[in-house]
Design an enzyme around this catalytic site. Structure first.
Site, PDB file in Angstrom:
ATOM      1  N   ASP A 111      -3.946   7.220   0.873  1.00 32.87           N
ATOM      2  CA  ASP A 111      -4.315   7.128   2.280  1.00 32.87           C
ATOM      3  C   ASP A 111      -5.799   7.481   2.441  1.00 32.87           C
ATOM      4  O   ASP A 111      -6.216   8.592   2.128  1.00 32.87           O
ATOM      5  CB  ASP A 111      -3.461   8.101   3.099  1.00 32.87           C
ATOM      6  CG  ASP A 111      -3.574   7.874   4.589  1.00 32.87           C
ATOM      7  OD1 ASP A 111      -4.440   7.091   5.032  1.00 32.87           O
ATOM      8  OD2 ASP A 111      -2.787   8.492   5.322  1.00 32.87           O
ATOM      9  N   ARG A 169      -3.914   1.355   5.868  1.00 31.80           N
ATOM     10  CA  ARG A 169      -3.477   0.529   4.741  1.00 31.80           C
ATOM     11  C   ARG A 169      -2.542  -0.612   5.141  1.00 31.80           C
ATOM     12  O   ARG A 169      -2.779  -1.765   4.761  1.00 31.80           O
ATOM     13  CB  ARG A 169      -2.776   1.407   3.689  1.00 31.80           C
ATOM     14  CG  ARG A 169      -3.695   2.434   3.075  1.00 31.80           C
ATOM     15  CD  ARG A 169      -2.922   3.440   2.249  1.00 31.80           C
ATOM     16  NE  ARG A 169      -2.154   4.303   3.149  1.00 31.80           N
ATOM     17  CZ  ARG A 169      -1.310   5.244   2.757  1.00 31.80           C
ATOM     18  NH1 ARG A 169      -1.096   5.426   1.465  1.00 31.80           N
ATOM     19  NH2 ARG A 169      -0.672   5.993   3.636  1.00 31.80           N
ATOM     20  N   CYS A 226       3.055   2.001   5.722  1.00 26.11           N
ATOM     21  CA  CYS A 226       2.284   3.166   5.277  1.00 26.11           C
ATOM     22  C   CYS A 226       2.623   4.328   6.215  1.00 26.11           C
ATOM     23  O   CYS A 226       3.653   4.301   6.887  1.00 26.11           O
ATOM     24  CB  CYS A 226       0.787   2.866   5.214  1.00 26.11           C
ATOM     25  SG  CYS A 226      -0.042   2.665   6.799  1.00 26.11           S
TER      26      CYS A 226
END
Length: 152
Positions: free
Chosen positions: A119, A16, A10
């Site tokens: 995000d 994440r 990520c």
């Protein structure tokens, strides 16, 4: 093909990808690690992500520290899972030959192209919870896909 090393990617490696890697590794009994394309190296997992993965999935990832992706990680991974198409492109910029082994973490969710996983950094707990649920669904689906025999 058996995947022995999976890299989940990520942006910052604090929301994440560490959660996705922990979910995938624990559910599929595979070696899964994570990294960020713009990591704050050695940063802790965001508290909301940490609490949700512990509460909902029983996983403790408090020892995780953010890592910056590098060429060695990309070369050694059998499969690279990114949260967005842009991140997939960025991995390819580092190593063009990795394009074929780089896929969305949410590949098997939603539409034929899969789902991007947004995000949640600096967003509400509700957004973190939505992302967590998406990561769980994606990890479960990947486990099913990775355990399916190849058709001939």
């Amino acid at each position: 093909m058996k995947f022995s090393k999976i890299l989940v990617v990520c942006t910052g490696n604090i929301c994440r990808s560490p959660v996705g890697a922990a979910l995938l590794g624990s559910r599929c009994n595979l070696f899964v690690e994570s990294a960020g394309l713009n990591a704050v190296v050695n940063a802790n997992v965001e508290p909301q992500a940490l609490a949700l993965v512990k509460e909902k999935s029983g996983l403790d990832i408090s020892d995780h520290r953010a890592r910056q992706i590098n060429l060695s990680m990309i070369k050694s991974a059998d499969l690279i899972l990114t949260m967005t198409a842009r991140q997939r492109y960025e991995v390819a910029q580092i190593m063009p030959a990795a394009t074929g082994k780089t896929v969305l973490f949410g590949r098997w969710l939603g539409s034929a192209q899969g789902e991007e996983i947004i995000d949640p950094f600096r967003k509400s707990l509700a957004v973190f919870a939505t992302v967590h649920n998406q990561l769980v669904r994606a990890a479960d689906t990947w486990c099913n896909k990775l355990s399916e025999p190849l058709s001939r």
